[in-house]
Design a protein around this motif. Structure first.
Motif, short mmCIF file in Angstrom:
data_model
loop_
_atom_site.label_atom_id
_atom_site.label_comp_id
_atom_site.label_asym_id
_atom_site.label_seq_id
_atom_site.Cartn_x
_atom_site.Cartn_y
_atom_site.Cartn_z
N TYR A 49 0.83 -1.22 0.00
CA TYR A 49 0.00 0.00 0.00
C TYR A 49 0.86 1.27 0.00
CZ TYR A 49 -3.54 -3.36 1.73
OH TYR A 49 -4.37 -4.45 1.91
N TRP A 108 -0.39 -12.83 0.01
CA TRP A 108 -1.07 -13.81 -0.88
C TRP A 108 -0.25 -15.09 -0.89
CZ3 TRP A 108 -5.64 -12.90 -3.56
CH2 TRP A 108 -6.09 -11.56 -3.59
N ASN A 137 -5.61 -14.41 2.19
CA ASN A 137 -6.01 -14.99 0.90
C ASN A 137 -5.64 -16.47 0.76
OD1 ASN A 137 -7.09 -12.48 -0.25
ND2 ASN A 137 -4.97 -11.79 -0.09
N TRP A 184 -11.58 -8.64 4.48
CA TRP A 184 -11.21 -7.46 3.70
C TRP A 184 -12.30 -7.17 2.68
CZ3 TRP A 184 -10.46 -8.07 -1.56
CH2 TRP A 184 -9.80 -9.18 -2.08
N PRO A 226 -13.00 -2.10 7.37
CA PRO A 226 -13.49 -1.23 6.28
C PRO A 226 -12.55 -0.06 6.05
CG PRO A 226 -14.68 -0.81 8.32
CD PRO A 226 -13.83 -2.01 8.57
N GLU A 236 -19.11 6.86 11.25
CA GLU A 236 -20.30 6.02 11.06
C GLU A 236 -19.96 4.53 11.20
OE1 GLU A 236 -22.27 6.73 7.23
OE2 GLU A 236 -22.74 4.60 7.14
N ASN A 237 -18.86 4.12 10.59
CA ASN A 237 -18.48 2.70 10.60
C ASN A 237 -18.10 2.22 12.00
OD1 ASN A 237 -18.92 2.83 7.89
ND2 ASN A 237 -16.77 2.73 7.27
P1 NAD Z 1 -14.28 -1.77 1.53
O1 NAD Z 1 -15.26 -2.86 1.37
O2 NAD Z 1 -13.81 -1.41 2.88
O3 NAD Z 1 -14.93 -0.52 0.80
C1 NAD Z 1 -14.30 0.69 0.74
C2 NAD Z 1 -15.20 1.65 -0.04
O4 NAD Z 1 -16.42 1.85 0.65
C3 NAD Z 1 -14.54 3.02 -0.17
O5 NAD Z 1 -14.85 3.57 -1.45
C4 NAD Z 1 -15.22 3.84 0.91
O6 NAD Z 1 -15.25 5.21 0.68
C5 NAD Z 1 -16.61 3.23 0.92
N1 NAD Z 1 -17.20 3.38 2.25
C6 NAD Z 1 -16.64 3.05 3.43
N2 NAD Z 1 -17.48 3.31 4.44
C7 NAD Z 1 -18.60 3.82 3.88
C8 NAD Z 1 -19.81 4.29 4.43
N3 NAD Z 1 -20.06 4.28 5.72
N4 NAD Z 1 -20.77 4.76 3.53
C9 NAD Z 1 -20.54 4.77 2.21
N5 NAD Z 1 -19.40 4.34 1.65
C10 NAD Z 1 -18.43 3.87 2.49
O7 NAD Z 1 -13.06 -2.11 0.54
P2 NAD Z 1 -11.47 -2.20 0.58
O8 NAD Z 1 -10.83 -0.91 0.80
O9 NAD Z 1 -11.14 -2.97 -0.65
O10 NAD Z 1 -11.16 -3.15 1.83
C11 NAD Z 1 -10.91 -2.66 3.13
C12 NAD Z 1 -9.48 -2.91 3.56
O11 NAD Z 1 -9.16 -4.29 3.47
C13 NAD Z 1 -8.43 -2.24 2.66
O12 NAD Z 1 -8.31 -0.85 2.89
C14 NAD Z 1 -7.20 -3.03 3.05
O13 NAD Z 1 -6.68 -2.57 4.28
C15 NAD Z 1 -7.77 -4.44 3.20
N6 NAD Z 1 -7.60 -5.27 1.98
C16 NAD Z 1 -6.81 -6.37 2.06
C17 NAD Z 1 -6.60 -7.16 0.95
C18 NAD Z 1 -5.72 -8.37 1.05
O14 NAD Z 1 -5.38 -8.94 0.00
N7 NAD Z 1 -5.34 -8.79 2.22
C19 NAD Z 1 -7.23 -6.84 -0.27
C20 NAD Z 1 -8.05 -5.72 -0.33
C21 NAD Z 1 -8.23 -4.96 0.82
#
Ligand code: NAD
Length: 270
Positions: A49, A108, A137, A184, A226, A236-237
């Motif tokens: 990241y 991964w 994963n 995630w 999230p 909110e979350n």
């Molecule tokens: P997510 O499901 O958390 O969604 C994020 C999206 O939802 C963003 O656009 C955000 O603005 C929106 N959002 C969040 N809260 C909201 C709310 N209350 N109302 C409206 N919209 C809202 O998706 P993500 O970022 O892909 O996943 C979360 C975290 O998981 C990542 O930041 C990362 O740290 C982790 N991650 C890990 C892997 C992995 O391979 N281990 C892969 C992807 C993500």
């Protein structure tokens, strides 16, 4: 804040903030400042990241004791293997500007590298440089291949998980192995907001769809991370501790499952 206890006794705050695609600049600092003020102590980053430095900086600026935080980072695919992982870990540690990391994950499964990478994580754990180690994963067959070689079992498996990708069998397998399940993309990268059942339940419970889905994770003993950089969404979350979803409604959400991914398939990626 509710916590989940890992198989080594370590407590993990069940809700964290994901910082993928949150940048490494001012916006990240502002988001983390709001998150810390709101009560988040668990942050999910990764070498991939490119914002471990920003996370370290925000922790320092917060004035909060390091021991209060739970910081996850991950070894990226190209850095896997025993010696490479140890090197990558030192880089992450330096960027986070911390004497230790709370949770270090294999990002991964990389074919042929999993065992050597895991041995490096076991070494770091024994050295006291990480408080917990785990994978991300890893599907059941990845775990079944790794577990016979583990002297220390993974404590967490971080996977894509949301109402359209529930993975009940994998959840059950992890539970039997005492590996905690972490979600995630819990909000399906924004996809949850148009699901009709969740719109209905949102009215019933007078909670937003994001709060409902995160609460569903909490009640299913899943750790959830999230992502948002918007102050109002970050707050909110986090506001999910004052209501309960009824068992029948939890099941309705489980039944939305379509085995549908928004991210890469671990059998293809990595
Ligand atoms: P997510 O499901 O958390 O969604 C994020 C999206 O939802 C963003 O656009 C955000 O603005 C929106 N959002 C969040 N809260 C909201 C709310 N209350 N109302 C409206 N919209 C809202 O998706 P993500 O970022 O892909 O996943 C979360 C975290 O998981 C990542 O930041 C990362 O740290 C982790 N991650 C890990 C892997 C992995 O391979 N281990 C892969 C992807 C993500």
């Amino acid at each position: 804040m509710q916590t989940i206890t890992l198989n080594n006794g370590l407590q993990v705050p069940q809700l964290g903030l994901g910082v993928w695609q949150s940048g490494n600049g001012e916006l990240l600092q502002e988001a983390l400042a709001v998150a810390f003020e709101t009560g988040y102590r668990h942050i999910d980053t990764a070498a991939f990241y490119h914002n471990e430095a920003g996370v370290g900086q925000a922790m320092k600026h917060s004035g909060i004791d390091r021991a209060q935080f739970f910081i996850t980072t991950k070894v990226w695919n190209e850095d896997q293997g025993y010696a490479q992982t140890l090197k990558a870990f030192e880089r992450s540690l330096a960027l986070l500007d911390s004497p230790y990391i709370d949770l270090y994950l294999i990002h991964w499964p990389v074919k042929g590298k999993e065992r050597d990478t895991w041995k490096a994580l076991e070494f770091l754990y024994r050295e006291g440089k990480v408080k917990a180690i785990g994978v991300s994963n890893f599907l059941q067959h990845h775990l079944e291949a790794l577990l016979p070689y583990c002297e220390i079992k993974p404590m967490i498996n971080q996977l894509e998980h949301h109402p359209y990708l529930v993975q009940k069998d994998l959840q059950d397998f992890c539970r039997r192995q005492e590996i905690r399940f972490e979600a995630w993309s819990p909000l399906m990268q924004g996809g949850v907001f148009t699901i009709p059942l969740l719109q209905e339940l949102s009215l019933k419970y007078n909670k937003t769809i994001a709060q409902l889905v995160l609460r569903w994770n909490i009640q299913n003993s899943i750790i959830s991370i999230p992502k948002s950089i918007h102050p109002e969404r970050i707050k909110e979350n986090f506001d999910i501790w004052n209501f309960e979803i009824e068992a029948a409604d939890l099941q309705l959400i489980d039944h939305l499952d379509k085995a549908q991914r928004v991210g890469p398939d671990p059998d293809v990626f990595g």
